[in-house]
Design an enzyme around this catalytic site. Structure first.
Site, PDB file in Angstrom:
ATOM      1  N   SER A  43     -15.955 -12.648  24.604  1.00  0.00           N
ATOM      2  CA  SER A  43     -16.289 -11.184  24.481  1.00  0.00           C
ATOM      3  C   SER A  43     -17.104 -10.847  26.131  1.00  0.00           C
ATOM      4  CB  SER A  43     -17.159 -10.844  23.455  1.00  0.00           C
ATOM      5  OG  SER A  43     -17.875  -9.379  23.721  1.00  0.00           O
TER       6      SER A  43
ATOM      7  N   TYR B  82     -24.139 -12.231  17.972  1.00  0.00           N
ATOM      8  CA  TYR B  82     -23.131 -11.821  18.691  1.00  0.00           C
ATOM      9  C   TYR B  82     -22.691 -12.722  20.198  1.00  0.00           C
ATOM     10  CZ  TYR B  82     -18.688  -9.642  19.651  1.00  0.00           C
ATOM     11  OH  TYR B  82     -17.155  -9.291  19.577  1.00  0.00           O
TER      12      TYR B  82
HETATM   13  P1  NAP Z   1     -11.573  -6.933  13.218  1.00  0.00           P
HETATM   14  O1  NAP Z   1     -10.446  -5.767  13.292  1.00  0.00           O
HETATM   15  O2  NAP Z   1     -12.630  -7.025  12.578  1.00  0.00           O
HETATM   16  O3  NAP Z   1     -10.498  -8.244  13.230  1.00  0.00           O
HETATM   17  C1  NAP Z   1     -11.041  -9.428  12.841  1.00  0.00           C
HETATM   18  C2  NAP Z   1     -10.161  -9.981  11.632  1.00  0.00           C
HETATM   19  O4  NAP Z   1     -10.824 -11.270  11.588  1.00  0.00           O
HETATM   20  C3  NAP Z   1     -10.325  -9.312  10.322  1.00  0.00           C
HETATM   21  O5  NAP Z   1      -8.607  -9.035   9.485  1.00  0.00           O
HETATM   22  C4  NAP Z   1     -11.428  -9.976   9.691  1.00  0.00           C
HETATM   23  O6  NAP Z   1     -10.912  -9.851   8.420  1.00  0.00           O
HETATM   24  C5  NAP Z   1     -11.049 -11.371   9.853  1.00  0.00           C
HETATM   25  N1  NAP Z   1     -11.888 -12.664   9.196  1.00  0.00           N
HETATM   26  C6  NAP Z   1     -13.427 -11.424   9.845  1.00  0.00           C
HETATM   27  N2  NAP Z   1     -13.572 -13.439   9.417  1.00  0.00           N
HETATM   28  C7  NAP Z   1     -12.876 -14.315   8.998  1.00  0.00           C
HETATM   29  C8  NAP Z   1     -12.850 -15.145   8.599  1.00  0.00           C
HETATM   30  N3  NAP Z   1     -13.729 -16.342   8.142  1.00  0.00           N
HETATM   31  N4  NAP Z   1     -12.241 -16.622   8.360  1.00  0.00           N
HETATM   32  C9  NAP Z   1     -10.705 -15.755   8.339  1.00  0.00           C
HETATM   33  N5  NAP Z   1     -10.312 -14.161   8.729  1.00  0.00           N
HETATM   34  C10 NAP Z   1     -11.720 -13.716   9.319  1.00  0.00           C
HETATM   35  O7  NAP Z   1     -11.508  -7.112  14.887  1.00  0.00           O
HETATM   36  P2  NAP Z   1     -11.500  -6.858  16.190  1.00  0.00           P
HETATM   37  O8  NAP Z   1     -12.095  -6.244  16.744  1.00  0.00           O
HETATM   38  O9  NAP Z   1      -9.815  -7.328  16.302  1.00  0.00           O
HETATM   39  O10 NAP Z   1     -11.918  -8.327  17.081  1.00  0.00           O
HETATM   40  C11 NAP Z   1     -10.781  -9.486  17.642  1.00  0.00           C
HETATM   41  C12 NAP Z   1     -11.418 -10.644  17.955  1.00  0.00           C
HETATM   42  O11 NAP Z   1     -12.484  -9.849  19.696  1.00  0.00           O
HETATM   43  C13 NAP Z   1     -12.699 -11.270  17.060  1.00  0.00           C
HETATM   44  O12 NAP Z   1     -13.568 -12.316  18.248  1.00  0.00           O
HETATM   45  C14 NAP Z   1     -14.326 -10.482  18.361  1.00  0.00           C
HETATM   46  O13 NAP Z   1     -14.858 -10.423  17.909  1.00  0.00           O
HETATM   47  C15 NAP Z   1     -13.603 -10.098  19.625  1.00  0.00           C
HETATM   48  N6  NAP Z   1     -13.637  -9.020  20.788  1.00  0.00           N
HETATM   49  C16 NAP Z   1     -13.693  -7.604  19.605  1.00  0.00           C
HETATM   50  C17 NAP Z   1     -14.330  -6.552  21.047  1.00  0.00           C
HETATM   51  C18 NAP Z   1     -13.895  -5.278  20.256  1.00  0.00           C
HETATM   52  O14 NAP Z   1     -14.911  -4.178  21.107  1.00  0.00           O
HETATM   53  N7  NAP Z   1     -13.342  -4.778  19.063  1.00  0.00           N
HETATM   54  C19 NAP Z   1     -14.736  -6.851  21.972  1.00  0.00           C
HETATM   55  C20 NAP Z   1     -14.528  -7.874  22.346  1.00  0.00           C
HETATM   56  C21 NAP Z   1     -14.016  -9.088  21.700  1.00  0.00           C
HETATM   57  P3  NAP Z   1     -12.066  -8.906   7.705  1.00  0.00           P
HETATM   58  O15 NAP Z   1     -11.581  -7.536   7.807  1.00  0.00           O
HETATM   59  O16 NAP Z   1     -12.017  -9.431   5.524  1.00  0.00           O
HETATM   60  O17 NAP Z   1     -13.548  -9.579   8.058  1.00  0.00           O
END
Ligand code: NAP
Length: 247
Positions: free
Chosen positions: A138, A151
Site C-alpha cells: 500500500s 496498517y
Molecule cells: P477487501 O475487499 O476487504 O478484501 C480482503 C479480503 O481478505 C476479504 O475477503 C477478507 O475477508 C479477506 N481476509 C481478511 N482476513 C483474512 C484472513 N485472516 N485470512 C484469509 N482472508 C482474509 O479488501 P481490498 O480492499 O480488496 O484489499 C485487498 C488488499 O489490498 C489488502 O491487502 C489491502 O490492505 C490492500 N490495499 C487496499 C487498498 C484499498 O483502498 N482498498 C489500498 C491499498 C492496499 P473478510 O471480509 O471476511 O474479512
C-alpha cells in the site's frame, strides 16, 4: 527449467482486489483457486464460476494454509502464481491503538503474506517449477496518516518482506514483486476514505482525483505475475493515481 504453470492461488479472493485478480487471471487463461476466510463469501463470489476452486482458510494459520495449498495442488497441480491480497484495515491513532488491533493488522497483513508465500514456494521448489508471487502492499508503506499507524507499519513490513522473499527464492526461479495501490473502490478502501483525515491526505491530492477500480490494480498484478515481467523481481509497482507524486 519448465515453463511457469498457468495455475494460480489468490488470497483474499472473495472480495475487492483479490476477486478482481481472480477474474483477470481467469481472463488470462489461468486455472485459479480463490482462498479466503469465509466459505460463504467464497460461495457468494464464485459459485457461478465453476472454474474457480474455493479454498476457505485463514492466512495466519499455517495448518489451514498448508491444507488449502495441498488441495489446490491435488486439483490443478503446483501453482505457478501466488497473489497475496488478503488484508485488513483498522483506523486508529497509535496513541490509542490496542494490542488486539495492532496484532490483528500485523498478523493478517504481514504474517498472512509470509505464510502462503513460504508454503507455495516450497511446493514450487519441490516440483522444480518456476513461479511468480505478487504481494499487495500500500502507499501506506511509504507515508503515514494520524489514523493508519498499525496498517502503515504492517504494509511497510510487506514491502520489505517482498524484497526479502525475492532474495530468498531467486535461486529457484521464483520472482517476487509487489503492487502498491492508493485508494481503491473496495469495501476496505471505501471504509478507509470514510476517515476524513485519510480522505483529505489521499484522495484530495490524487492526480487522477478518483478511487481506482479494482480491475486497474488486477491488471498491474497480472503483468507482474506473467512472462512479460520475466526480468522483474524484488520490485514494488506503484498504482496510486498519483498520490505519492503530488504533495
Ligand atoms: P477487501 O475487499 O476487504 O478484501 C480482503 C479480503 O481478505 C476479504 O475477503 C477478507 O475477508 C479477506 N481476509 C481478511 N482476513 C483474512 C484472513 N485472516 N485470512 C484469509 N482472508 C482474509 O479488501 P481490498 O480492499 O480488496 O484489499 C485487498 C488488499 O489490498 C489488502 O491487502 C489491502 O490492505 C490492500 N490495499 C487496499 C487498498 C484499498 O483502498 N482498498 C489500498 C491499498 C492496499 P473478510 O471480509 O471476511 O474479512
Amino acid at each position: 527449467m519448465t515453463d511457469q504453470p498457468k495455475t494460480a492461488i489468490v488470497t483474499g479472493g472473495a472480495s475487492g482486489i483479490g476477486a478482481a485478480v481472480v477474474r483477470a487471471l481467469l481472463d488470462a487463461g489461468h486455472t485459479v483457486a480463490a482462498l479466503d476466510l469465509s466459505a460463504d463469501a467464497l460461495e457468494a463470489a464464485w459459485s457461478d464460476e465453476p472454474g474457480v476452486i474455493r479454498l476457505a482458510a485463514d492466512v495466519t494459520d499455517r495448518a489451514a494454509v498448508t491444507a488449502a495449498v495441498d488441495e489446490a495442488v491435488a486439483r490443478f497441480g503446483v501453482p505457478g502464481v501466488l497473489v497475496n491480497c488478503a488484508g485488513i484495515y483498522r483506523a486508529s491513532n497509535l496513541l490509542d491503538t490496542t494490542d488486539a488491533d495492532f496484532d490483528a493488522v500485523v498478523n493478517v497483513n504481514l504474517k498472512g503474506t509470509f505464510l502462503p508465500s513460504q508454503i507455495v514456494a516450497r511446493a514450487m521448489v519441490a516440483a522444480g517449477v518456476p513461479g511468480s508471487i505478487v504481494n499487495i502492499t500500500s502507499v501506506a508503506a511509504s507515508e503515514a496518516t494520524e489514523e493508519n499507524g498499525a496498517y502503515a507499519a504492517s504494509k511497510g513490513g510487506v514491502t520489505a518482506l517482498t524484497r526479502a522473499l525475492a532474495v530468498s527464492f531467486a535461486e529457484h526461479g521464483i520472482r517476487v514483486n509487489g503492487v502498491q495501490p492508493g485508494p481503491i473502490a473496495t469495501p476496505q478502501g471505501l471504509a478507509a476514505v470514510a476517515d476524513p483525515v485519510y480522505a483529505e491526505r489521499m484522495v484530495g491530492r490524487m492526480l487522477l482525483k478518483r478511487l481506482a477500480d479494482p480491475a486497474e490494480i488486477a491488471a498491474a498484478v497480472v503483468f507482474l505475475a506473467g512472462d512479460g515481467a520475466g526480468f522483474i523481481t524484488g520490485s514494488i509497482l506503484t498504482a496510486d493515481g498519483g498520490v505519492l507524486a503530488h504533495r
